[in-house]
Design an enzyme around this catalytic site. Structure first.
Site, PDB file in Angstrom:
ATOM      1  N   CYS A 193     -38.260   4.720  18.726  1.00 19.29           N
ATOM      2  CA  CYS A 193     -37.231   3.721  17.424  1.00 19.29           C
ATOM      3  C   CYS A 193     -36.919   4.996  16.796  1.00 19.29           C
ATOM      4  CB  CYS A 193     -37.975   2.359  16.827  1.00 19.29           C
ATOM      5  SG  CYS A 193     -38.468   1.312  18.390  1.00 19.29           S
TER       6      CYS A 193
HETATM    7  C1  BEZ Z   1     -41.388   3.226  20.574  1.00 18.80           C
HETATM    8  O1  BEZ Z   1     -40.799   3.045  19.742  1.00 18.80           O
HETATM    9  O2  BEZ Z   1     -42.136   4.736  20.738  1.00 18.80           O
HETATM   10  C2  BEZ Z   1     -42.254   2.218  21.406  1.00 18.80           C
HETATM   11  C3  BEZ Z   1     -42.436   0.334  21.341  1.00 18.80           C
HETATM   12  C4  BEZ Z   1     -43.072  -0.226  21.797  1.00 18.80           C
HETATM   13  C5  BEZ Z   1     -43.405   0.540  22.777  1.00 18.80           C
HETATM   14  C6  BEZ Z   1     -43.457   1.471  23.435  1.00 18.80           C
HETATM   15  C7  BEZ Z   1     -42.433   2.694  22.881  1.00 18.80           C
END
Ligand code: BEZ
Length: 212
Positions: free
Chosen positions: A45
């Site tokens: 994200c």
């Molecule tokens: C991420 O944004 O890195 C992420 C969020 C939830 C699960 C896996 C990755």
């Protein structure tokens, strides 16, 4: 019920990092990209919001307003935005909704319980100035979206003569478009003098510059 292409994007009011907004007022008569991500302070994200911020000029050029959604609270968003700016060398200037009570997530069907009971998946909606939904994509939490692809779809949607033209696989701006089947070849030849007819149903044309 989930949203489908051609539906009217529902309006909402929400708390964001840039203050309270009414979604329709926020969009005005511009295009919109509304996108959710699973959680603050997560790596994928962080890169997605950073990339979006770095593409600000590209979104502005296309008259697009961007709005992110997360079910985390505002105070968490503020700290995370500092991290995004620091690590992605960017300046996040679009609002991030603090959707703690999941109102926006529910309205836009961004929670897919069999993927996660609480977090939003990576949903993304492109919304036209008339508020119709033009694109819906859903990515899993583990895969960051390609924001160049989002821009490419906007370019396709914003083509002049858009009721007559479509875009082929892997199309990029500057490349030939395709005349839609609803237009007869006779009419297509009048409208697009450089028409290339490969098959009666497969007809290419340079995109006319209707601003000239
Ligand atoms: C991420 O944004 O890195 C992420 C969020 C939830 C699960 C896996 C990755």
């Amino acid at each position: 019920m989930s949203l489908r292409l051609g539906d009217t994007a529902p309006n909402f009011k929400a708390k964001t990092t840039l203050g309270e907004i009414d979604f329709y007022d926020f969009l005005g008569d511009r295009w919109g990209v509304l996108f959710s991500h699973p959680a603050d302070y997560t790596p994928v994200c962080t890169t997605e919001l950073g990339r979006t911020a770095l593409l600000k000029e590209e979104f502005d050029k296309r008259n697009v307003k961007v709005l992110a959604v997360s079910v985390d609270p505002l105070d968490k968003h503020y700290g995370w935005v500092n991290d995004i700016n620091e690590t992605q060398n960017c300046f996040v200037d679009f609002p991030i909704i603090a959707d703690e009570n999941r109102e926006v997530a529910t309205l836009y069907d961004m929670i897919h319980p069999n993927a996660s009971a609480t977090a939003t998946v990576r949903s993304l909606f492109i919304i036209a100035p008339d508020k119709t939904v033009k694109l819906i994509i859903t990515y899993p939490a583990s895969t960051g979206r390609n924001f160049y692809e989002v821009l490419r779809v906007i370019d396709s949607l914003q083509l002049p003569s858009k009721h007559s033209l479509a875009t082929p696989a892997n199309w990029q701006p500057g490349e030939d478009a395709i005349v839609v089947p609803a237009v007869s070849t006779e009419d297509a030849l009048k409208k697009f003098p450089s028409l290339k007819i490969v098959k009666p149903y497969l007809r290419y044309t340079p995109v006319p510059d209707e601003n000239l």
